[in-house]
Design a protein around this motif. Structure first.
Motif, mmCIF file in Angstrom:
data_model
loop_
_atom_site.group_PDB
_atom_site.id
_atom_site.type_symbol
_atom_site.label_atom_id
_atom_site.label_comp_id
_atom_site.label_asym_id
_atom_site.label_seq_id
_atom_site.Cartn_x
_atom_site.Cartn_y
_atom_site.Cartn_z
ATOM 1 N N ASP A 1 7.733 5.226 1.087
ATOM 2 C CA ASP A 1 6.488 5.271 1.841
ATOM 3 C C ASP A 1 6.580 4.279 3.002
ATOM 4 O O ASP A 1 6.723 3.071 2.783
ATOM 5 N N PRO B 1 -7.998 -3.654 -2.401
ATOM 6 C CA PRO B 1 -6.716 -3.452 -1.699
ATOM 7 C C PRO B 1 -5.543 -3.949 -2.543
ATOM 8 O O PRO B 1 -5.714 -4.696 -3.513
ATOM 9 N N TYR C 1 2.065 4.889 -2.555
ATOM 10 C CA TYR C 1 1.477 6.120 -3.089
ATOM 11 C C TYR C 1 0.406 5.828 -4.144
ATOM 12 O O TYR C 1 -0.629 6.499 -4.185
ATOM 13 N N HIS C 2 0.656 4.838 -5.011
ATOM 14 C CA HIS C 2 -0.322 4.535 -6.062
ATOM 15 C C HIS C 2 -1.668 4.150 -5.460
ATOM 16 O O HIS C 2 -2.726 4.579 -5.947
ATOM 17 N N ILE C 3 -1.638 3.324 -4.410
ATOM 18 C CA ILE C 3 -2.883 2.862 -3.793
ATOM 19 C C ILE C 3 -3.581 3.997 -3.048
ATOM 20 O O ILE C 3 -4.804 4.146 -3.105
ATOM 21 N N ARG C 4 -2.801 4.828 -2.365
ATOM 22 C CA ARG C 4 -3.394 5.844 -1.502
ATOM 23 C C ARG C 4 -3.803 7.103 -2.257
ATOM 24 O O ARG C 4 -4.736 7.802 -1.838
ATOM 25 N N VAL C 5 -3.118 7.399 -3.383
ATOM 26 C CA VAL C 5 -3.335 8.683 -4.055
ATOM 27 C C VAL C 5 -3.739 8.502 -5.527
ATOM 28 O O VAL C 5 -4.817 8.947 -5.941
ATOM 29 N N ASP D 1 4.411 -3.051 5.015
ATOM 30 C CA ASP D 1 3.782 -4.180 4.334
ATOM 31 C C ASP D 1 4.809 -5.252 3.986
ATOM 32 O O ASP D 1 4.536 -6.457 4.108
ATOM 33 N N THR E 1 0.848 -1.194 0.000
ATOM 34 C CA THR E 1 0.000 0.000 0.000
ATOM 35 C C THR E 1 0.880 1.240 0.000
ATOM 36 O O THR E 1 1.152 1.818 1.053
ATOM 37 N N THR F 1 4.371 3.059 4.873
ATOM 38 C CA THR F 1 3.308 2.048 4.844
ATOM 39 C C THR F 1 3.710 0.871 3.970
ATOM 40 O O THR F 1 3.493 -0.292 4.327
ATOM 41 N N PRO G 1 -7.188 6.254 -6.263
ATOM 42 C CA PRO G 1 -8.416 6.951 -5.856
ATOM 43 C C PRO G 1 -8.696 8.195 -6.698
ATOM 44 O O PRO G 1 -9.854 8.483 -7.028
#
Length: 234
Positions: free
Chosen positions: A130, A94, A72-76, A136, A70, A132, A79
């Motif tokens: 990142d 996810p 930058y691609h997933i969080r920003v 992971d 998870t 996060t 979306p």
């Protein structure tokens, strides 16, 4: 009609990387032939995410990131792409990892190398700035350790330490001359070639089209589809 499974891969200039993603999705289709499965890429390779969304002709997608953490691609990025297309956030599944199915695939890839069951293991992830995503990778190392029944050291091929070279060297300095490296990547390419340059005695291949990865892609799709239906019913 079921939503389209739109798999979103990172993208690479290496044609072998795109080919491996397409092989993975052929396995996904074989497991659920009634489902429409399409592919796009976040960078370099085609089609882009924007192109793939435009080509759906009104059909609703579930975006399944073919990403192992998870970041930058997933969080920003993803979306934002959904918002630009007028789609709700629940249509984003996810990241694939961490997950026990990936531990299954990683363990199988290690077995393919011929590494003995007692060899210490380094897990080589792509790396990220990142925290996060780094967490992971550490969690994935824990899942693999549980699967193998021995410790696994997380390492990062870029942006963070220890690097796989450092992790392998540390184990060797601690009295373990023969170390196995588990390549925690989906596809061949630049990072996989970097992983292959460590002094590890055994280095596994990328996960690519392992059946456990294909099952995980469908699991993430089902998760997001259930969330979308729940949101619609609320």
């Amino acid at each position: 009609m079921a939503p389209v499974l739109l798999a979103v891969a990172h993208g690479s200039r290496d044609p072998a990387a795109s080919a491996s993603i397409r092989r993975l999705l052929r396995v996904v289709r074989s497991l659920r032939p009634e489902l429409t499965v399409r592919c796009c890429f976040l960078d370099v390779a085609q089609p882009s995410l924007a192109q793939a969304l435009a080509e759906l002709s009104g059909r609703q997608p579930i975006l399944v990131p073919l990403l192992l953490g998870t970041g930058y691609h997933i969080r920003v990025d993803l979306p934002a792409a959904l918002a630009a297309a007028g789609l709700p956030p629940a249509r984003l599944a996810p990241a694939l990892g961490p997950h026990p199915l990936l531990a299954e695939a990683l363990a199988d890839r290690l077995t393919e190398t011929g590494a003995p069951a007692d060899a210490p293991v380094v897990l080589a992830g792509a790396g990220s700035s990142d925290p996060t995503a780094l967490a992971d990778t550490a969690r994935m190392a824990g899942l693999l350790a549980t699967r193998l029944g021995r410790p696994v050291t997380p390492a990062h091929l870029s942006a963070a330490t220890p690097t796989p070279h450092q992790a392998v060297a540390a184990l060797q300095a601690a009295g373990h001359p023969a170390v196995a490296l588990a390549t925690y990547l989906l596809s061949p390419g630049f990072f996989a070639r970097r992983a292959a340059t460590t002094p590890a005695h055994w280095t596994s291949a990328p996960l690519a089209a392992h059946p456990a990865v294909a099952r995980l892609v469908l699991h993430r799709y089902d998760q997001a589809r259930a969330a979308t239906e729940l949101t619609a019913a609320a």
